[in-house]
Design an enzyme around this catalytic site. Structure first.
Site, short mmCIF file in Angstrom:
data_model
loop_
_atom_site.label_atom_id
_atom_site.label_comp_id
_atom_site.label_asym_id
_atom_site.label_seq_id
_atom_site.Cartn_x
_atom_site.Cartn_y
_atom_site.Cartn_z
N ASP A 1 31.70 34.76 30.57
CA ASP A 1 32.46 35.88 30.27
C ASP A 1 34.56 35.50 30.02
OD1 ASP A 1 34.23 38.27 30.72
OD2 ASP A 1 33.51 38.90 32.83
N ARG B 1 28.54 41.77 32.67
CA ARG B 1 28.83 42.04 33.92
C ARG B 1 28.26 41.88 35.43
NH1 ARG B 1 34.40 45.18 34.16
NH2 ARG B 1 36.13 43.93 33.33
N TYR C 1 33.28 48.49 35.30
CA TYR C 1 34.65 48.96 35.03
C TYR C 1 34.29 50.65 35.76
CZ TYR C 1 33.65 46.08 31.37
OH TYR C 1 33.39 44.85 30.29
N GLN D 1 29.18 35.33 34.44
CA GLN D 1 30.48 35.08 35.22
C GLN D 1 31.06 33.88 34.81
OE1 GLN D 1 30.46 35.09 39.22
NE2 GLN D 1 31.67 37.30 39.68
N SER E 1 37.49 38.15 31.66
CA SER E 1 38.13 37.56 32.80
C SER E 1 38.34 36.04 32.80
CB SER E 1 36.11 37.41 33.91
OG SER E 1 36.05 38.70 34.25
P1 NAD Z 1 38.89 46.18 33.72
O1 NAD Z 1 39.98 45.06 32.33
O2 NAD Z 1 38.48 47.33 33.07
O3 NAD Z 1 40.06 47.06 34.03
C1 NAD Z 1 41.36 46.50 35.22
C2 NAD Z 1 41.57 47.99 36.63
O4 NAD Z 1 41.66 48.54 36.49
C3 NAD Z 1 40.29 47.89 36.82
O5 NAD Z 1 40.12 46.77 37.90
C4 NAD Z 1 39.80 49.33 37.21
O6 NAD Z 1 39.52 49.86 38.08
C5 NAD Z 1 41.11 49.35 37.12
N1 NAD Z 1 41.47 50.79 36.90
C6 NAD Z 1 40.97 51.88 35.63
N2 NAD Z 1 41.37 52.71 36.04
C7 NAD Z 1 42.28 52.84 36.26
C8 NAD Z 1 43.18 54.02 37.30
N3 NAD Z 1 43.42 55.31 36.69
N4 NAD Z 1 44.24 53.31 38.30
C9 NAD Z 1 44.25 52.80 38.74
N5 NAD Z 1 43.33 51.55 38.67
C10 NAD Z 1 42.78 51.13 37.28
O7 NAD Z 1 38.20 45.54 34.85
P2 NAD Z 1 38.77 43.94 35.49
O8 NAD Z 1 39.83 43.65 35.70
O9 NAD Z 1 37.27 42.91 33.84
O10 NAD Z 1 37.51 44.00 35.92
C11 NAD Z 1 36.60 45.17 37.17
C12 NAD Z 1 35.93 44.30 38.18
O11 NAD Z 1 34.72 43.70 37.76
C13 NAD Z 1 36.60 43.66 39.17
O12 NAD Z 1 36.22 43.87 40.93
C14 NAD Z 1 35.65 41.84 38.55
O13 NAD Z 1 36.13 40.88 39.09
C15 NAD Z 1 34.24 42.66 37.86
N6 NAD Z 1 34.04 41.49 37.30
C16 NAD Z 1 32.68 41.75 37.15
C17 NAD Z 1 31.88 40.28 36.34
C18 NAD Z 1 31.07 39.87 36.84
O14 NAD Z 1 30.29 39.69 37.55
N7 NAD Z 1 30.72 38.63 34.86
C19 NAD Z 1 32.61 40.00 35.03
C20 NAD Z 1 34.22 40.37 34.73
C21 NAD Z 1 34.80 41.27 36.13
#
Ligand code: NAD
Length: 366
Positions: free
Chosen positions: A127, A119, A225, A124, A130
């Site tokens: 991905d 990530r 994560y 991006q 996402s």
């Molecule tokens: P994910 O699918 O791993 O998790 C989903 C969400 O659940 C996350 O926001 C996480 O913080 C939340 N979560 C986990 N445990 C929790 C709990 N106990 N209570 C409440 N919430 C909880 O994560 P995601 O949606 O794929 O992405 C998370 C972050 O990473 C975002 O900010 C995203 O923009 C970033 N991201 C960046 C890239 C990149 O730069 N290439 C790619 C994917 C995601």
């Protein structure tokens, strides 16, 4: 380079769409597409043919391709049909399927796992997690609307006023943010919660309220994560979620922990305290669910609450899901597919993280 695109046996999506086939052919490759591979995503065999692909049997794709692409990994017996020198791109999830690297290594091929792309900003556009999470977040709201016995928006009618539905989103990552945006567009009142404080600003920018629990553990080293929280934090979080859940018409849960079962955020007691007719859509169903009563791949009714645990909602939007998937893969291929040849550079962070087996040698470290 002979590239082969497989049909997904249990999925309406296809990994590469016809427009991408044209780009592959322009870049000095030949493309085999398994018969009917894109049919359920509304990409006909004739569309692939028009872009220069050859429509062949599954056996031919497996045994005659140098580079094979699919969304879900094929079975062990089919892996045995691949050329020893083949490079296979799929989503192997080695942190969930502990045996997969040993199986791939035994076959002797090179395996590139899309879900292991790091990530980082540079990656991006590649991905798939996402792209698919965003579709799932959108579809979760539509499904909730289908089962909810009430409106989402506030309405003032000649027959009386209707207050807006209250939606609670747990986990404001990619799926959660898209769920918030979709629910807002439909006129609902939205609250969201996440352990990552970085999510607060994003939630606010979408016009939703951020439910905050003090003392969250955030780990920058976790690569975007979320990390497991302390018992004290979990107790505070449980109470706050219970209070908000009781007032919500819909709860959409998206909280995932990489390589671990999803955290339980909604207990049976909380479900019992929800209003009759409420809906929970649990997007974490694939790793055990965020709700104690979720049944994976089922829609059930418990204590007068509908709980939707369908596993991959992105596959229910196959046309756009395939389009985005295909674009992600094309961006990924740009790193190492050059003039019809594959050149893997293990100094490159994206290649290093996503190549889990190289010519039979296991590269993935759990
Ligand atoms: P994910 O699918 O791993 O998790 C989903 C969400 O659940 C996350 O926001 C996480 O913080 C939340 N979560 C986990 N445990 C929790 C709990 N106990 N209570 C409440 N919430 C909880 O994560 P995601 O949606 O794929 O992405 C998370 C972050 O990473 C975002 O900010 C995203 O923009 C970033 N991201 C960046 C890239 C990149 O730069 N290439 C790619 C994917 C995601």
């Amino acid at each position: 380079m002979q590239i082969g695109i497989l049909k997904e046996p249990e999925d309406k999506r296809v990994s590469i769409i016809p427009d991408s086939v044209k780009l592959l052919i322009d870049a000095q490759n030949s493309v085999y597409v398994e018969k009917s591979a894109g049919e359920e995503a509304f990409y006909a065999d004739s569309d692939y043919k028009d872009k220069g692909a050859e429509i062949v049997s599954r056996e031919d794709v497996l045994s005659k391709s140098d580079l094979i692409i699919s969304i879900s990994p094929i079975s062990k017996s089919e892996l045995g049909k691949l050329k020893k020198s083949a490079v296979y791109i799929s989503s192997f999830q080695p942190f969930v399927d502990e045996k997969i690297t040993a199986v791939l290594s035994e076959v002797g091929i090179t395996a590139l796992s899309l879900d292991m792309i790091p990530r980082i900003t540079l990656a991006q556009s590649m991905d798939i997690l996402s792209s698919m999470a965003s579709i799932s977040g959108y579809k979760a709201v539509l499904m909730a609307g289908e089962y909810l016995p009430r409106y989402f928006p506030m309405l003032t009618t000649a027959a009386g006023s209707i207050p807006p539905a209250k939606i609670l989103v747990l986990g404001a990552g990619v799926a959660g943010l898209q769920a918030i945006a979709t629910a807002r567009r439909l006129g609902a009142m939205v609250e969201a919660f996440d352990t990552r404080l970085a999510a607060k600003e994003e939630v606010h920018s979408l016009g939703a309220k951020f439910v905050e629990v003090e003392g969250a553990k955030d780990d920058k080293a976790a690569g975007g994560y979320a990390v497991e929280q302390t018992d004290d934090y979990k107790a505070k979080q449980k109470q706050l979620i219970a209070d908000h859940a009781a007032k919500s018409d819909v709860i959409i849960t998206t909280a995932l922990l990489r390589g671990k079962p999803a955290p339980e955020l909604i207990t049976e007691e909380m479900v019992k305290n929800m209003k009759p007719g409420s809906v929970i859509v649990d997007l974490a169903a694939i790793t055990g669910g965020n709700c104690a009563l979720t049944e994976a791949d089922k829609i059930v009714e418990k204590h007068h609450v509908t709980i939707i645990g369908l596993k991959d909602l992105s596959a229910t939007v196959p046309l756009h899901a395939s389009q985005l998937y295909s674009k992600n893969i094309m961006n990924y291929l740009k790193i190492f597919l050059k003039e019809g040849q594959i050149e893997l550079d293990f100094e490159d962070e994206i290649t290093k993280s996503s190549c889990i087996v190289h010519n039979g040698e296991i590269k993935y470290k759990s």
